[in-house]
Design a protein around this motif. Structure first.
Motif, short mmCIF file in Angstrom:
data_model
loop_
_atom_site.label_atom_id
_atom_site.label_comp_id
_atom_site.label_asym_id
_atom_site.label_seq_id
_atom_site.Cartn_x
_atom_site.Cartn_y
_atom_site.Cartn_z
N MET A 58 0.83 -1.21 0.00
CA MET A 58 0.00 0.00 0.00
C MET A 58 0.86 1.26 0.00
O MET A 58 0.55 2.25 -0.66
CB MET A 58 -0.91 -0.03 1.24
N TYR A 59 1.99 1.21 0.75
CA TYR A 59 2.88 2.37 0.83
C TYR A 59 3.98 2.34 -0.23
O TYR A 59 4.86 3.19 -0.23
CB TYR A 59 3.54 2.44 2.22
N GLN A 60 3.90 1.33 -1.11
CA GLN A 60 4.88 1.18 -2.20
C GLN A 60 6.31 1.13 -1.66
O GLN A 60 7.20 1.85 -2.10
CB GLN A 60 4.72 2.30 -3.23
N MET A 61 6.49 0.24 -0.69
CA MET A 61 7.80 0.07 -0.05
C MET A 61 8.28 -1.36 -0.25
O MET A 61 7.48 -2.28 -0.46
CB MET A 61 7.72 0.40 1.44
N GLN A 62 9.62 -1.54 -0.19
CA GLN A 62 10.25 -2.85 -0.40
C GLN A 62 10.95 -3.29 0.89
O GLN A 62 11.41 -2.45 1.69
CB GLN A 62 11.27 -2.78 -1.54
N PRO A 63 11.10 -4.62 1.10
CA PRO A 63 11.81 -5.12 2.29
C PRO A 63 13.22 -4.54 2.44
O PRO A 63 13.69 -4.35 3.57
CB PRO A 63 11.84 -6.63 2.06
N GLU A 64 13.87 -4.23 1.30
CA GLU A 64 15.24 -3.72 1.35
C GLU A 64 15.33 -2.34 2.02
O GLU A 64 16.42 -1.91 2.44
CB GLU A 64 15.83 -3.61 -0.05
N GLN A 65 14.21 -1.66 2.13
CA GLN A 65 14.20 -0.33 2.76
C GLN A 65 14.19 -0.41 4.29
O GLN A 65 14.28 0.61 4.96
CB GLN A 65 12.98 0.46 2.28
N PHE A 66 14.12 -1.64 4.84
CA PHE A 66 13.98 -1.83 6.28
C PHE A 66 15.19 -2.54 6.86
O PHE A 66 15.70 -3.50 6.28
CB PHE A 66 12.71 -2.63 6.59
N ALA A 67 15.61 -2.07 8.03
CA ALA A 67 16.71 -2.74 8.75
C ALA A 67 16.21 -3.99 9.44
O ALA A 67 17.01 -4.88 9.75
CB ALA A 67 17.33 -1.78 9.76
N GLY A 68 14.91 -4.08 9.70
CA GLY A 68 14.37 -5.27 10.32
C GLY A 68 13.07 -5.01 11.07
O GLY A 68 12.54 -3.89 11.07
N ILE A 69 12.57 -6.07 11.68
CA ILE A 69 11.32 -6.04 12.43
C ILE A 69 11.60 -6.46 13.87
O ILE A 69 12.25 -7.48 14.11
CB ILE A 69 10.29 -7.03 11.82
#
Length: 320
Positions: A58-69
């Motif tokens: 929905m936010y047009q984001m990719q996993p690579e943009q995140f350091a983690g959960i």
């Protein structure tokens, strides 16, 4: 990691909260879903994965943009394996491979932590703890939980039970706790504990009191009711609150002399009583605390409310 984002998850028995945050602690997006504990809790992890993936799309984001959960959860956490067991309010009575499943489903790295500990981390990072290196956190809700942060890191202890402030014995002859022991702090300082003390005191109290009248009428009361009446100088309510706060101040003086943190932060639903609660606890704390500690450990009320969990969960990703 500086430019990568973080996802924080606060997994509760009723609601699961999510936040997308910057590495500096700014919440950019928040949402929540109902926690589906049916089917032996087997729907919970797939629902979390689906919700994350849906919102990234929905936010047009990719996993690579995140350091983690980072995720905070009830129950016993195996920090090496990333599994959770004994989270009975989630219907998890067996080890659940939460880290492995969410990593596979989202293509992001995952860290798992106990829910009281992530609330402590949240208050330390963005709340009343002022990002101090040493902070103790106590949460007064249905039970009493806690988290200990030393040199910026959560203390787990040898068996993972460090910070269980609610099960500190304050009266060996006191009420029986759900853990099986007698006189735990939780039996008097939790929301249910305050009501228990009020009912007990009302049986012996002979004076005029709205609280006694309500209890004698068979009315259901809450800890908020007791505090509200105490603020109006109801004599029985004041006796109850003075006893509860005396026991809490005694317990926190022991925490202070053991750890000497910069702050002891009080959170949870009961802390909504605000400065009235804090001032009464402070009186007791100062009566019992070691003199050398008095000027170096400060009692404070939590400031983040329901956001503490997701903020603290996200901060797990920053901890190397």
């Amino acid at each position: 990691m500086e430019n990568q984002k973080l996802i924080g998850i606060d997994l509760g028995g009723t609601t699961t909260k999510f936040a997308i945050m910057t590495a500096q602690g700014e919440i950019q997006q928040r949402w929540s879903i109902q926690t589906d504990i049916l089917n032996n809790g087997n729907n919970i992890i797939p629902n979390i994965i689906d919700s994350i993936n849906h919102h990234l799309q929905m936010y047009q984001m990719q996993p690579e943009q995140f350091a983690g959960i980072g995720i905070g959860t009830p129950g016993s956490v195996d920090y090496q394996a990333g599994t959770v067991d004994s989270a009975f309010n989630l219907n998890w009575d067996r080890p659940m491979t939460i880290k492995q499943q969410i990593e596979a489903g989202t293509k992001m790295s995952v860290k798992v932590e106990n829910d009281a500990n992530v609330a402590a981390l949240g208050e330390r990072w963005q709340g009343a703890g002022n990002n101090a290196a040493d902070v103790a956190f106590v949460t007064l809700g249905t039970g009493v939980g806690g988290g200990i942060i030393v040199d910026g890191h959560i203390v787990h202890g040898n068996g993972g039970s460090a910070g269980e402030i609610g099960h500190m014995t304050i009266d060996p002859n006191g009420y029986t706790c759900t853990c099986g022991k007698k006189g735990c702090l939780e039996t008097v300082a939790s929301a249910t504990g305050v009501v228990r003390v009020a009912r007990d005191y009302a049986q012996e109290y002979a004076g005029n009191s709205q609280l006694k009248a309500n209890l004698d009428n068979g009315d259901d009361i809450t800890s908020k009711d007791v505090f509200d009446l105490a603020k109006q100088n109801d004599p029985l309510a004041l006796l109850v609150i003075e006893y509860v706060c005396k026991q809490l101040g005694l317990a926190l003086s022991t925490v202070a002399v053991t750890l000497n943190p910069e702050y002891i932060v009080i959170g949870g639903g009961v802390s909504n009583a605000g400065d009235f609660l804090l001032s009464h606890v402070q009186q007791s704390y100062e009566q019992y605390v070691f003199t050398a500690i008095k000027n170096t450990t400060t009692l404070k009320l939590a400031t983040l409310g329901n956001e503490a969990g997701v903020i603290g969960a996200a901060s797990l990703i920053l901890d190397k």
